[in-house]
Design a protein around this motif. Structure first.
Motif, PDB file in Angstrom:
ATOM      1  N   VAL A 123       0.841  -1.199   0.000  1.00 45.28           N
ATOM      2  CA  VAL A 123       0.000   0.000   0.000  1.00 45.28           C
ATOM      3  C   VAL A 123       0.877   1.251   0.000  1.00 45.28           C
ATOM      4  CG1 VAL A 123      -1.767   1.271   1.278  1.00 45.28           C
ATOM      5  CG2 VAL A 123      -1.772  -1.228   1.323  1.00 45.28           C
ATOM      6  N   LEU A 124       0.531   2.208  -0.849  1.00 49.88           N
ATOM      7  CA  LEU A 124       1.199   3.515  -0.839  1.00 49.88           C
ATOM      8  C   LEU A 124       0.226   4.524  -0.231  1.00 49.88           C
ATOM      9  CD1 LEU A 124       3.761   5.151  -2.040  1.00 49.88           C
ATOM     10  CD2 LEU A 124       2.114   5.914  -3.753  1.00 49.88           C
ATOM     11  N   PHE A 127      -0.741  11.768   1.002  1.00 47.11           N
ATOM     12  CA  PHE A 127      -1.483  12.881   1.601  1.00 47.11           C
ATOM     13  C   PHE A 127      -1.386  14.074   0.648  1.00 47.11           C
ATOM     14  CE2 PHE A 127      -2.230  16.500   4.430  1.00 47.11           C
ATOM     15  CZ  PHE A 127      -3.273  16.042   5.229  1.00 47.11           C
ATOM     16  N   HIS A 129      -2.152  18.052   0.148  1.00 50.51           N
ATOM     17  CA  HIS A 129      -2.452  19.292   0.869  1.00 50.51           C
ATOM     18  C   HIS A 129      -2.193  20.474  -0.055  1.00 50.51           C
ATOM     19  CE1 HIS A 129       1.895  20.289   1.737  1.00 50.51           C
ATOM     20  NE2 HIS A 129       1.993  19.021   1.403  1.00 50.51           N
ATOM     21  N   GLY A 174      -2.518  13.830   8.958  1.00 46.25           N
ATOM     22  CA  GLY A 174      -1.572  14.794   8.374  1.00 46.25           C
ATOM     23  C   GLY A 174      -0.170  14.704   8.938  1.00 46.25           C
ATOM     24  N   VAL A 176       3.478  13.329   9.253  1.00 45.97           N
ATOM     25  CA  VAL A 176       4.387  12.774   8.247  1.00 45.97           C
ATOM     26  C   VAL A 176       4.625  11.257   8.390  1.00 45.97           C
ATOM     27  CG1 VAL A 176       6.488  13.347   9.564  1.00 45.97           C
ATOM     28  CG2 VAL A 176       6.599  13.208   7.069  1.00 45.97           C
ATOM     29  N   TYR A 179       2.403   8.666   6.213  1.00 44.50           N
ATOM     30  CA  TYR A 179       2.301   8.705   4.752  1.00 44.50           C
ATOM     31  C   TYR A 179       3.653   8.465   4.084  1.00 44.50           C
ATOM     32  CZ  TYR A 179      -1.832  10.984   6.596  1.00 44.50           C
ATOM     33  OH  TYR A 179      -2.952  11.257   7.333  1.00 44.50           O
ATOM     34  N   HIS A 180       3.610   7.893   2.901  1.00 45.72           N
ATOM     35  CA  HIS A 180       4.845   7.649   2.154  1.00 45.72           C
ATOM     36  C   HIS A 180       5.164   8.793   1.198  1.00 45.72           C
ATOM     37  CE1 HIS A 180       3.164   3.453   2.901  1.00 45.72           C
ATOM     38  NE2 HIS A 180       4.189   3.578   3.694  1.00 45.72           N
ATOM     39  N   LEU A 181       4.134   9.519   0.814  1.00 45.52           N
ATOM     40  CA  LEU A 181       4.294  10.622  -0.144  1.00 45.52           C
ATOM     41  C   LEU A 181       3.281  11.715   0.199  1.00 45.52           C
ATOM     42  CD1 LEU A 181       5.615  11.549  -2.882  1.00 45.52           C
ATOM     43  CD2 LEU A 181       3.690  10.431  -4.026  1.00 45.52           C
ATOM     44  N   MET A 182       3.782  12.922   0.389  1.00 44.40           N
ATOM     45  CA  MET A 182       2.890  14.048   0.683  1.00 44.40           C
ATOM     46  C   MET A 182       3.159  15.121  -0.361  1.00 44.40           C
ATOM     47  SD  MET A 182       3.330  13.973   4.850  1.00 44.40           S
ATOM     48  CE  MET A 182       1.798  14.741   5.404  1.00 44.40           C
ATOM     49  N   VAL A 183       2.116  15.549  -1.032  1.00 48.17           N
ATOM     50  CA  VAL A 183       2.302  16.488  -2.140  1.00 48.17           C
ATOM     51  C   VAL A 183       1.456  17.740  -1.943  1.00 48.17           C
ATOM     52  CG1 VAL A 183       2.996  14.802  -3.902  1.00 48.17           C
ATOM     53  CG2 VAL A 183       0.562  15.194  -3.477  1.00 48.17           C
ATOM     54  N   ASP A 184       2.029  18.866  -2.282  1.00 47.95           N
ATOM     55  CA  ASP A 184       1.349  20.152  -2.194  1.00 47.95           C
ATOM     56  C   ASP A 184       0.776  20.469  -3.572  1.00 47.95           C
ATOM     57  OD1 ASP A 184       0.708  22.843  -2.264  1.00 47.95           O
ATOM     58  OD2 ASP A 184       2.424  23.477  -1.067  1.00 47.95           O
TER      59      ASP A 184
ATOM     60  N   HIS B 129      11.962  11.572   5.034  1.00 44.14           N
ATOM     61  CA  HIS B 129      11.812  10.854   6.303  1.00 44.14           C
ATOM     62  C   HIS B 129      11.817   9.364   6.022  1.00 44.14           C
ATOM     63  CE1 HIS B 129       7.400   9.948   5.688  1.00 44.14           C
ATOM     64  NE2 HIS B 129       7.591  10.882   4.789  1.00 44.14           N
ATOM     65  N   GLY B 174       9.162  19.453  10.128  1.00 44.05           N
ATOM     66  CA  GLY B 174       8.438  18.236   9.744  1.00 44.05           C
ATOM     67  C   GLY B 174       6.946  18.433   9.577  1.00 44.05           C
ATOM     68  N   HIS B 180       6.694  21.166   0.125  1.00 43.99           N
ATOM     69  CA  HIS B 180       5.898  20.900  -1.082  1.00 43.99           C
ATOM     70  C   HIS B 180       5.872  19.419  -1.422  1.00 43.99           C
ATOM     71  CE1 HIS B 180       7.575  25.104  -1.778  1.00 43.99           C
ATOM     72  NE2 HIS B 180       6.298  25.251  -1.514  1.00 43.99           N
ATOM     73  N   LEU B 181       6.888  18.715  -0.964  1.00 41.61           N
ATOM     74  CA  LEU B 181       7.011  17.286  -1.272  1.00 41.61           C
ATOM     75  C   LEU B 181       7.674  16.605  -0.083  1.00 41.61           C
ATOM     76  CD1 LEU B 181       6.810  15.057  -3.510  1.00 41.61           C
ATOM     77  CD2 LEU B 181       9.142  15.690  -4.166  1.00 41.61           C
ATOM     78  N   MET B 182       7.020  15.571   0.437  1.00 40.99           N
ATOM     79  CA  MET B 182       7.591  14.814   1.549  1.00 40.99           C
ATOM     80  C   MET B 182       7.655  13.357   1.120  1.00 40.99           C
ATOM     81  SD  MET B 182       5.496  16.771   4.590  1.00 40.99           S
ATOM     82  CE  MET B 182       6.586  16.560   6.016  1.00 40.99           C
ATOM     83  N   VAL B 183       8.831  12.775   1.217  1.00 42.47           N
ATOM     84  CA  VAL B 183       9.017  11.414   0.714  1.00 42.47           C
ATOM     85  C   VAL B 183       9.563  10.501   1.799  1.00 42.47           C
ATOM     86  CG1 VAL B 183       9.249  11.966  -1.737  1.00 42.47           C
ATOM     87  CG2 VAL B 183      11.263  12.126  -0.249  1.00 42.47           C
ATOM     88  N   ASP B 184       9.062   9.294   1.822  1.00 42.20           N
ATOM     89  CA  ASP B 184       9.503   8.274   2.770  1.00 42.20           C
ATOM     90  C   ASP B 184      10.550   7.412   2.062  1.00 42.20           C
ATOM     91  OD1 ASP B 184       9.818   5.933   4.228  1.00 42.20           O
ATOM     92  OD2 ASP B 184       7.704   5.769   4.763  1.00 42.20           O
ATOM     93  N   LYS B 187      10.272   3.489   2.499  1.00 42.63           N
ATOM     94  CA  LYS B 187       9.293   2.823   1.637  1.00 42.63           C
ATOM     95  C   LYS B 187       9.701   2.911   0.163  1.00 42.63           C
ATOM     96  CE  LYS B 187       5.031   1.427   0.286  1.00 42.63           C
ATOM     97  NZ  LYS B 187       4.467   0.113   0.583  1.00 42.63           N
TER      98      LYS B 187
END
Lengths: 202, 202
Positions: A123-124, A127, A129, A174, A176, A179-184, B129, B174, B180-184, B187
């Motif tokens: 699972v990926l 998030f 925002h 929300g 960090v 989630y594996h990937l958070m995009v604005d 992260h 954090g 703008h982009l947060m990556v694990d 994973k």
């Protein structure tokens, strides 16, 4: 690490996360679950007939606000409200999500799917925002929210999502770590977010 | 929106964020700033001679711990420590970062660069992260930290970064709103994180 089969998308109100989820599912050629999922839950758990009715009876101020402000009444807002959906609904919802993940690749928006599927490694969790101005613009232009009401809608919607998530998932919406990937989407744009999510699954 | 010229990378200890930043810079053919930047600050601000010496005199328990545990002494850990770097150093650092951003495309790791450059619209702010086990593995295998010390090193390093950030930037390290982009990287893997960051700049 297992290949990604399931994408869960959590999103701030007005970030376009739902639209992004639909586009990702379309590009990947897999089902997209959102309101459809709710209907399935209702049917599966035998609550189809009484569901909306019961929810209406228990309606809270927050929910009445949603209906009057957002200008529509669907099953969707109900699921966001921790006062309304009971544990039985959450358990039924969890069961359906687990069954779907077992059965097929798909994209699931909201519904604590990231938490419900936390023990799977295929699972990926994404998030979506955006900055406040972008969210406000989308809410007015695409969701048809009145300008004078939009600040309140954003605030209350995020609050309801965070509350629902923390109640059932016992961790912070929300944050960090979840989630594996958070995009604005405000900075990157919807199309780029779709590209990045798809690329992350490969 | 302006094209991205500058990439700032903030990272949890052991997430491989520094390595990812270096790879991104190399692939894009732009300079990478990290310790080099610190040297420039020291030279620029005329503190080169007394800098390390002064810092050593003011050394705190946390810093002594870093040196004894990480097994090396460089200028870098000093900048992470809020007790040691004074406002004058932070101001000099901010000036250099602003000048670099004005002058050329580059990748900057740490140093509150996301905050310092917050008024520019050609900056992509990235946070790297990873899950605890991945960070632990990297710290032991790649940074040479002893297994019995690694939990403490991770905890203290993150704490120092968060403290330094909140002290100077008055916002939370954090937190999703700052990036703008947060990556694990645990994973997704280091190479995929590099791809995603580069794709996000296009």
């Amino acid at each position: 690490m297992a290949d990604t089969r399931i994408i869960t998308i959590s999103r701030e109100y007005g970030s376009g996360g739902r639209e992004i989820g639909e586009m990702v599912a379309k590009r990947l050629g897999v089902p997209f679950y959102d309101k459809v999922l709710i209907d399935m839950i209702a049917q599966e758990s035998g609550m189809a007939a009484g569901y909306v009715e019961e929810a209406s009876e228990k309606m809270t101020t927050a929910q009445a606000f949603n209906i009057s402000t957002l200008g529509y009444y669907s099953v969707s807002p109900i699921i966001e409200n921790v006062q309304v959906i009971g544990e039985d609904v959450f358990i039924a919802q969890s069961r359906i999500i687990k069954e779907l993940a077992e059965k097929e690749s798909c994209v699931i928006v909201g519904r604590c799917a990231d938490y419900i599927l936390r023990e799977r490694d295929d699972v990926l969790n994404v998030f979506v925002h955006a900055d406040y101005e972008s969210r406000k613009k989308r809410a007015i232009e695409e969701y048809g929210i009145e300008e004078k009401k939009v600040a309140n809608v954003i605030k209350r919607s995020d609050k309801a999502r965070a509350k629902h998530y923390s109640f059932y998932c016992e961790r912070k919406w929300g944050n960090v770590d979840n989630y594996h990937l958070m995009v604005d989407s405000g900075k990157l744009g919807v199309d780029k977010c779709v590209d990045l999510i798809i690329d992350a699954t490969k």
